[in-house]
Structures are given as C-alpha cells and as structure tokens.
Design a protein around this motif. Structure first.
Motif, PDB file in Angstrom:
ATOM      1  N   GLU A   1     -11.641   2.420   6.745  1.00 58.77           N
ATOM      2  CA  GLU A   1     -10.584   1.867   6.878  1.00 58.77           C
ATOM      3  C   GLU A   1      -9.261   2.907   7.033  1.00 58.77           C
ATOM      4  OE1 GLU A   1     -10.136  -1.063   6.129  1.00 58.77           O
ATOM      5  OE2 GLU A   1      -7.866  -1.546   6.475  1.00 58.77           O
TER       6      GLU A   1
ATOM      7  N   MET B   1      -4.440   6.560   7.972  1.00 59.55           N
ATOM      8  CA  MET B   1      -3.819   6.100   6.763  1.00 59.55           C
ATOM      9  C   MET B   1      -4.679   7.172   5.368  1.00 59.55           C
ATOM     10  SD  MET B   1      -1.223   4.441   8.904  1.00 59.55           S
ATOM     11  CE  MET B   1      -1.463   5.211   9.802  1.00 59.55           C
TER      12      MET B   1
ATOM     13  N   ASP C   1      -3.034   6.321   2.669  1.00 57.93           N
ATOM     14  CA  ASP C   1      -3.960   5.269   1.300  1.00 57.93           C
ATOM     15  C   ASP C   1      -4.405   4.808   1.481  1.00 57.93           C
ATOM     16  OD1 ASP C   1      -2.434   3.397  -0.566  1.00 57.93           O
ATOM     17  OD2 ASP C   1      -0.709   2.698   0.397  1.00 57.93           O
ATOM     18  N   SER C   2      -5.529   4.639   2.673  1.00 55.02           N
ATOM     19  CA  SER C   2      -6.504   3.949   2.999  1.00 55.02           C
ATOM     20  C   SER C   2      -8.309   4.884   2.549  1.00 55.02           C
ATOM     21  CB  SER C   2      -6.786   3.020   3.944  1.00 55.02           C
ATOM     22  OG  SER C   2      -6.242   1.833   3.997  1.00 55.02           O
ATOM     23  N   LEU C   3      -7.743   5.911   1.780  1.00 54.03           N
ATOM     24  CA  LEU C   3      -8.711   7.099   1.769  1.00 54.03           C
ATOM     25  C   LEU C   3      -9.503   6.614   0.332  1.00 54.03           C
ATOM     26  CD1 LEU C   3      -6.960  10.477   2.548  1.00 54.03           C
ATOM     27  CD2 LEU C   3      -8.676   9.788   4.284  1.00 54.03           C
ATOM     28  N   THR C   4     -11.014   7.415   0.260  1.00 53.25           N
ATOM     29  CA  THR C   4     -11.845   6.830  -1.040  1.00 53.25           C
ATOM     30  C   THR C   4     -10.690   8.084  -1.898  1.00 53.25           C
ATOM     31  OG1 THR C   4     -12.680   9.179  -0.420  1.00 53.25           O
ATOM     32  CG2 THR C   4     -13.498   6.665   0.236  1.00 53.25           C
ATOM     33  N   PRO C   5     -10.288   7.425  -3.244  1.00 54.71           N
ATOM     34  CA  PRO C   5     -10.033   7.807  -4.128  1.00 54.71           C
ATOM     35  C   PRO C   5      -9.722   9.479  -4.573  1.00 54.71           C
ATOM     36  CG  PRO C   5     -10.512   6.503  -5.107  1.00 54.71           C
ATOM     37  CD  PRO C   5     -11.379   5.868  -3.765  1.00 54.71           C
TER      38      PRO C   5
ATOM     39  N   ALA D   1       1.918  -1.652  -2.751  1.00 55.84           N
ATOM     40  CA  ALA D   1       1.253  -2.398  -2.020  1.00 55.84           C
ATOM     41  C   ALA D   1      -0.484  -2.888  -2.790  1.00 55.84           C
ATOM     42  CB  ALA D   1       0.991  -1.603  -0.046  1.00 55.84           C
ATOM     43  N   ASN D   2      -0.564  -1.952  -3.425  1.00 54.85           N
ATOM     44  CA  ASN D   2      -2.000  -1.781  -4.081  1.00 54.85           C
ATOM     45  C   ASN D   2      -1.673  -2.139  -5.821  1.00 54.85           C
ATOM     46  OD1 ASN D   2      -4.286  -1.309  -2.023  1.00 54.85           O
ATOM     47  ND2 ASN D   2      -2.873  -0.053  -1.097  1.00 54.85           N
ATOM     48  N   PRO D   3      -2.703  -2.358  -5.844  1.00 52.99           N
ATOM     49  CA  PRO D   3      -2.661  -2.792  -7.512  1.00 52.99           C
ATOM     50  C   PRO D   3      -2.924  -1.734  -8.264  1.00 52.99           C
ATOM     51  CG  PRO D   3      -4.095  -4.522  -6.866  1.00 52.99           C
ATOM     52  CD  PRO D   3      -3.771  -3.654  -5.654  1.00 52.99           C
TER      53      PRO D   3
ATOM     54  N   HIS E   1      -4.156   2.732  -8.125  1.00 51.75           N
ATOM     55  CA  HIS E   1      -3.849   3.628  -7.181  1.00 51.75           C
ATOM     56  C   HIS E   1      -2.673   3.381  -6.724  1.00 51.75           C
ATOM     57  CE1 HIS E   1      -5.313   4.579  -2.697  1.00 51.75           C
ATOM     58  NE2 HIS E   1      -4.276   3.824  -2.250  1.00 51.75           N
TER      59      HIS E   1
ATOM     60  N   ALA F   1       1.273   5.049   2.713  1.00 55.09           N
ATOM     61  CA  ALA F   1       2.459   3.828   3.704  1.00 55.09           C
ATOM     62  C   ALA F   1       2.536   2.346   3.199  1.00 55.09           C
ATOM     63  CB  ALA F   1       2.447   4.071   4.746  1.00 55.09           C
ATOM     64  N   GLY F   2       1.495   2.126   2.153  1.00 58.34           N
ATOM     65  CA  GLY F   2       1.206   1.248   2.218  1.00 58.34           C
ATOM     66  C   GLY F   2       2.993   0.460   0.917  1.00 58.34           C
TER      67      GLY F   2
ATOM     68  N   GLU G   1      -9.267   5.949 -10.364  1.00 59.27           N
ATOM     69  CA  GLU G   1      -9.667   4.484  -9.952  1.00 59.27           C
ATOM     70  C   GLU G   1     -10.825   4.959  -9.224  1.00 59.27           C
ATOM     71  OE1 GLU G   1      -7.536   4.758  -5.831  1.00 59.27           O
ATOM     72  OE2 GLU G   1      -8.229   2.661  -5.529  1.00 59.27           O
TER      73      GLU G   1
ATOM     74  N   MET H   1     -14.265   3.167  -9.101  1.00 59.72           N
ATOM     75  CA  MET H   1     -14.534   2.162  -8.097  1.00 59.72           C
ATOM     76  C   MET H   1     -16.427   2.424  -8.101  1.00 59.72           C
ATOM     77  SD  MET H   1     -14.163   4.083  -3.941  1.00 59.72           S
ATOM     78  CE  MET H   1     -15.245   5.618  -4.243  1.00 59.72           C
TER      79      MET H   1
END
Lengths: 569, 189
Positions: A328, A357, A359-363, A453-455, A458, A479-480, A561, A565
């Motif tokens: 992702e 991106m 923002d989409s890296l693992t925590p 952008a994410n709850p 995160h 960037a979300g 997070e 996860m």
C-alpha cells in the motif's frame, strides 16, 4: 532482503562514501575562495555578479550583519513567492489557466519554500503554473539550500577563527554555493534524469483517449512541464517539494529504479560531503569522519528497521489470503529496498520528497521516518542545517561528558561555556517544543481533528507527523491529513518559521561567540572528539534526547497502533 | 543599510539564472539529447497518433485486459490530474474492507491461492504502470477465456514483456500493463 536488494543497498553506500571526500574537498575550496576545476569558467561570472550587486568580497561580516543579511534576503524571497502565488493567473507560462492561491495557502506555501521545508498543502498538477514552478519554487529550492550551507560554513569559520569577530561574507557564500555547487550538479543530474524518462518541456497538458473506454471516462489529461530541472535541485538541495502531487512516486518525476537510485544519492550527497568540508576546514578530517560515522550508523539502523517492518507486510491484509510485503502506497518498480532507502534518506535529511506514501507504512515502519524527523534531521541532515544541528549535538555531548569526567569542556580547541550551551539547546529543542505544543493544540481543536484521514491512534500520528515535518523543515507528510485548512496553513507557517530561523540565527550567534574565543591547544585533559568512544557517545546523546522528548507521544501514536494491529491479527 | 542593494540585485540575478537560464538550458539539451523522454515517452499507434505514455498507467477493468494495480486517485482510478496514494493507515477499518472487496473481486474471477499484494493494495503514485509478473500470470486464465487465446500465448506475451531489474540488480522485475494490453489487442486482431 534478496541478493539484488543487498547489492543495490551496499553499492549505494559504497558510491556515497566514495563521493564524500571529493565533494567535501571541492566544497571546502569553493567556500574558501580557492581554485577549483570550474574556476576558469565561473570566476568571470562570479566577479560580474559582485560588480553588479556592489558586493566587496574582501569585506567580511560579523555575525549580526551576517544574520541580518540572511534574514532580510529570506524575507524578500518570501515576499516575492507570496505575491507570485497570489497573482499567477496574471503571469505568463500558464497554459492550463490555473487560478491564484487563496492567501492562507499562499502564505503557507511561500513560508514553506523559503524555509527549505517544501510542505505542500496543494496538488502541483492542479494548482501551480509553469511560471510559478520555475521562477518561484525552483529558485527557492536553490536559494534556501544555499542559505543553509552558508550558515554552516559561517559556524565552521567560528570554530576556526581566533579572537576575531568576522565569520565571512553572506553574499559571497550565497553566490559561491549556488554558482559552483548547486547549479552545475543540478544541470548534470537533470539531464541524466531526462534520459530515464523524467519530462522537461513547456507543452500544454496532453489529452489522450483511454485504451479501455467506459461510459463515464473516455480520455485522460496527462500533465506536462519543466520537471527534470526542478527534480534535480529538489533532491540536491534537500528541498523535496514535488512538481506533482505524488512527488517522487510520480512516474514523470522518478520513472526507473536507476532514477530512484540517483535521486537518493542526490539527497545525501551534499550533507555527506559537508562533514568532510567541516573536517578539512577545522584542520582535522577525522572530526568530519566521526560525525559521518554516527550519521551512517543511525541511517543504517533506521533503514534496517523500516525494511524489516515493511517486509513483514500487514497481518490484517495477510489474513485475507494476500501474500508479500506491504505494497500500500508503494510503486512496483522501486522494489521494497528502493522504497525503504528513499524513505529514510528523505527524512534523515530535511528533504521530504517521497516515493512511498508514509501514511500507509506499517505502524512501526511509519515510526521510523517520524523518529528521524523528530531527532532533528541529523542523519546526514538537510544541506547545512543537518550539520549545524549535529554540531549542536556534539557540543552537548562534549559538555555532558566534560561534566562526568570533571574537565572543562572543549570542542575543536574552543571552550564550551554557558552561551554555547544555551544556543545548542535552543537549536535542538526549538523544533521539539513546537511539535509537542502545536500537536497538543491540534488535539483540542475540532477543525484540526476533522482533517484526520484515519481514525484512532493513526490519526494522532498524522498530526504529530505534520507538525514534526513542518517544525523541522522536512516537508513530507502522513498525507491523508487534509492540510489545506486554516489551522494547518497558519499554525504550520509559524512552526516552519520557528524551526528554521530560531536555530539559524542562534547558530550564527554561536559562530560569532566562538570566533572571538582564543584557541586552546589540546592537552592531556582534553576529550578527543575524533575517536570512536566519542562517536558512540554522540550517537547515544542523540538517541537519548530524542527518546526522552518524544517517547510519550510515539507511545500514543505508532506504538499503540502496532499493538492493536498485532492483537487483531 | 548597505546590504539592501546586494539583497535585491542578487535576488534578481538568482531568479534569472536559476529560474530562467537553468531550466531553459536543461529543456534545450533534453530535447536535443532525449526528445522522446523529455516529452513524456508517448506510445503512438500505426498512424502516429499518441495513445498514452509508457510511464503512466491506465485503468482497465474488462475481463479481456490485464488489470493494473488499484489506484486511489480522486474521482476515478488512474486520474492523471490528481496523482497520489490512498494514504490509508494499516489498521483503518474502511481501508481493510476495501482490500477485502478487491480480494473477493479477484476470487470471483476464479483466482485461488495467495493473491500478490500489489494487485490489491493501491500504489503510491496512483499511476503505477506496472504489476509484478506473478500478478500478471494470475490473470491468464480469465483473459484466455475472455479472448479465446491460449494460455500458452498469454504466458509468452507476459514473459516477453517482463522488464528485468535495471542493470541486473536495481528495483524489481515488473510488467507494463498498458504495453501488455496493447500487445493483447494486436494478438487478437
């Protein structure tokens, strides 16, 4: 990592380290006004510029004049870009008829590029004309980089100077940095990038029919522009502002694995070289290599952790019968190692260009770029700013170890006293305080929270990252987060200004105070700062300061997070 | 203050050199040395009409085409006017549902076994022109049925289209979806 990824990574560091010395020597010659291989071509130009501007090269400045020149010059640059963004619809080279920026966003953007941050709350292909990209943003990319380099060179002169108030001439340093270092390297890099497929033209955007048309979509409009010339200086000057919204993930900015390799090299080239320039100018190259060793250790640790976290993939996605690394927010061509190395290179420096991106890296993966930014971007660091922050860490390390062994702290023959300690702490903690206070304000501001952008945890990471990035003049983002709201545009401008100019002026003040001190020759009681024990100690000081300042915030964001996860997997 | 004059004049000179001369020289050289790349690496059809850039992916959803990576660009996938990723966090429930739906859509076309991540997770650029060779091979049975071409010929087309690691070790092996689909249309003619 497979064997190709090992080879690519090892070769990268071999090339980087073998370029460090020649580049370092070259930059030392340039800033000391000595002859270089470019002199026959450039000296006449340089002299012409001085004559037109009325600069007298022999007229050196004390730190106050150097600092006021720097601030005034930056203020003017800010003003020019601010006005340009507000009026770009009236200016030439705007084939798409792109409208003007709203003032809040223009303010944020002008501050962002003047401070070498390149935080972008806009999307390049939709919001910026060719004219603004080229004569506004690209010019700032050169000048803000040259400013950072000038400041660190002035600081080095402070270490070298003996009982003098003089730290150099700002106009000469700016001219030499731009003319001899940034322009020629960018030129070569830009042409090379075009060979790989980075575009460079002034055509209008091109509309082509889709191969598979659908009822609603029959064609797409492909943006064009003078991308390569900007891409080169964007990486070389650790600026990081993308021509397009996707930044260095966009195929027109970074089309091949080789262009990716070269862009990573450009990001680290000057920061690495400056460590050697520093060693040469203070008369002991080992001092520079020591700093480089500490940086290299931190970069490799960060890379290893990120690569490990991402190669494990997302367990919540794996549960659905999906195999492989976390893809992702990554493009296929770079490979995982090319994505991970770019991510740590861009956040260990103040670059902020991204090919992944964040923002989409693992925590845990996302915590790596965040931590690199939070520790003040000293892992090679921004051009100039990285080294002066590193030198502030060195001074703190010298001071603390001096206290522990009961000696008067000395660094490079200069006594470290209260004034130097105050300044070093200001350099290191300004951004940290700004990150924590502004993130705190954001957490109680409804409009700031609505931008997430994410709850959950995160979302906190997104806000923390935003202020970390702006306060440390990085420019990358989770960037979300919708950053184009008044809260982030305005508070972010404040964060960027504080994070850039408080340390910059403080460093120049330190240069002035160091230059006035007499040189103390090393004695038996002097702590050797060019040996392995000091390098290890310095690394620990960086980690300890970073951990103490930010561990609580990181625990509430990425660490929570990660635990959630793992619990759900 | 005597530093005002150099500030203003140096700013003007830098703008002319870095903002005018530098990009103009790069544009000139680039268009002489690498005219195709400088202008977007466009692919043309037999009549010389531009049908897309080899570097920019396009959306494909029909069963007869290779499907590209999911794209999170706004309005529609592979919207070239708004490049970018999903920026979805790894534990975001809405995101996880999206990925789960994508896996199901693939399962509905008869895919069994593990699904490669690149085929269900969105790219960074939103315009990624490539998929991994595994993701291409996974789609062969569906395309063979839709087009009435043998799986053998499709596998050969994929193999011929694989871009190996650059210089043998850089990046990852991949296939260009747009190029491959144009080849499919040529094969079917």
């Amino acid at each position: 990592m497979n064997s190709s990824e090992w080879l690519q990574t090892i070769l990268f560091f071999i090339i980087l380290l073998s370029l460090t010395k020649p580049i370092g020597i070259f930059m030392a010659h340039v800033y000391q006004g000595e002859r270089t291989f470019l002199s026959p071509v450039l000296v006449p130009f340089e002299r012409l510029i001085y004559r037109i501007c009325g600069v007298r090269t022999e007229e050196d400045m004390d730190w106050k004049r150097y600092a006021t020149s720097m601030l005034f010059f930056n203020l003017m640059l800010f003003g020019a870009l601010f006005v340009m963004l507000l009026t770009q619809h009236l200016l030439p080279l705007n084939p798409q008829n792109i409208p003007a920026f709203p003032w809040q966003q223009a303010l944020n953007t002008a501050v962002s590029f003047t401070t070498n941050t390149n935080w972008q709350s806009y999307s390049g292909e939709q919001s910026v004309s060719y004219f603004t990209q080229m004569t506004g943003i690209a010019v700032h990319n050169f000048v803000s980089a040259a400013t950072g380099m000038a400041i660190v060179i002035a600081l080095i002169r402070g270490f070298v100077g003996r009982k003098t108030s003089i730290i150099g001439n700002f106009w000469v340093d700016m001219t030499r940095g731009t003319l001899y270092i940034l322009l020629p390297f960018s030129m070569i890099a830009a042409i090379f990038l075009v060979s790989q497929g980075v575009i460079q033209n002034f055509n209008a955007y091109k509309t082509v029919p889709l191969v598979q048309m659908t009822a609603s979509h029959r064609e797409v409009t492909i943006p064009m522009g003078p991308v390569a010339s900007q891409e080169a200086i964007k990486e070389l000057g650790t600026n990081g502002g993308g021509f397009f919204n996707a930044n260095s993930a966009h195929p027109f900015e970074n089309p091949t694995p080789l262009s990716n390799f070269v862009e990573m090299l450009l990001i680290l080239l000057i920061p690495a070289g400056l460590t050697h320039t520093f060693g040469l100018m203070v008369g002991n190259p080992r001092q520079g290599w020591g700093l480089l060793a500490a940086m290299l250790f931190l970069l490799l640790s960060a890379f290893g952790t990120l690569q490990w976290a991402e190669s494990n993939g997302n367990p919540l996605v794996a549960k659905m019968g999906v195999s492989g690394v976390n893809m992702e927010g990554k493009d296929v061509r770079f490979g995982l190692a090319g994505s991970s190395l770019f991510t740590v290179s861009t956040t260990g420096t103040s670059c902020g260009a991204v090919n992944t991106m964040h923002d989409s890296l693992t925590p845990i993966g996302g915590m790596i770029p965040l931590s690199l930014i939070l520790t003040g971007e000293v892992v090679f660091g921004g051009v100039g700013s990285g080294l002066y922050t590193m030198l502030a860490f060195s001074i703190i390390a010298v001071f603390v170890s001096g206290l522990m062994i009961g000696r008067t702290p000395e660094y490079l023959g200069k006594k470290i006293e209260v004034r130097e300690m105050w300044i070093s702490i200001l350099v290191i903690l300004t951004a940290g305080v700004s990150v924590l206070v502004l993130s705190g304000i954001a957490m109680v501001t409804p409009s700031a929270i609505a931008s997430m952008a994410n709850p959950g945890a995160h979302g906190l990471s997104e806000i923390l990252y935003a202020f970390a990035s702006m306060s440390n003049n990085n420019g990358s983002a989770f960037a979300g987060l919708n950053a184009n709201v008044n809260f982030y545009n305005l508070f972010g401008s404040a964060a960027m200004l504080l994070g850039r100019y408080v340390p910059a002026v403080a460093v120049l003040a330190m240069a002035g105070s160091l230059a006035e001190k007499k040189h103390t020759p090393p004695s038996l009681g002097t702590l050797p700062t060019d040996r392995a024990p000091f390098v290890v100690w310095l690394t620990l000081v960086i980690i300890i300061i970073g951990a103490l300042t930010f561990f609580p915030a990181l625990a509430l964001g990425p660490i929570v997070e990660q635990l959630m996860m793992a619990g759900r997997a | 203050m005597k530093d005002i004059k150099p500030a203003i004049l140096l700013f003007i000179i830098f703008t002319i050199i870095c903002g005018g001369i530098y990009p103009a020289v790069v544009t000139g050289l680039a268009n002489v040395l690498f005219p195709n790349q400088a202008n977007g690496s466009f692919i043309t059809d037999r009549r010389g009409k531009e049908i897309g850039s080899a570097l920019i992916g396009q959306p494909f959803s029909a069963p007869k085409y290779f499907w590209p990576r999911p794209s999170a660009t706004s309005d529609f996938g592979y919207n070239t006017m708004d490049s970018g990723g999903s920026n979805a966090g790894p534990t975001n429930p809405v995101y996880l549902q999206t990925v789960s739906d994508r896996v199901k859509a693939l399962r509905d076309t008869g895919v069994s076994g593990k699904v490669p991540a690149d085929l269900v997770q969105a790219s960074a650029s939103g315009l990624d022109p490539h998929i991994t060779p595994e993701s291409a091979l996974l789609q062969v049975p569906r395309i063979a049925t839709a087009r009435g071409i043998s799986e053998e010929r499709l596998r050969k087309a994929i193999n011929d289209g694989i871009e190996e690691r650059q210089l043998g070790f850089m990046g990852a092996p991949r296939v260009n979806v747009l190029v491959l689909n144009l080849e499919l249309d040529r094969l079917s003619q």
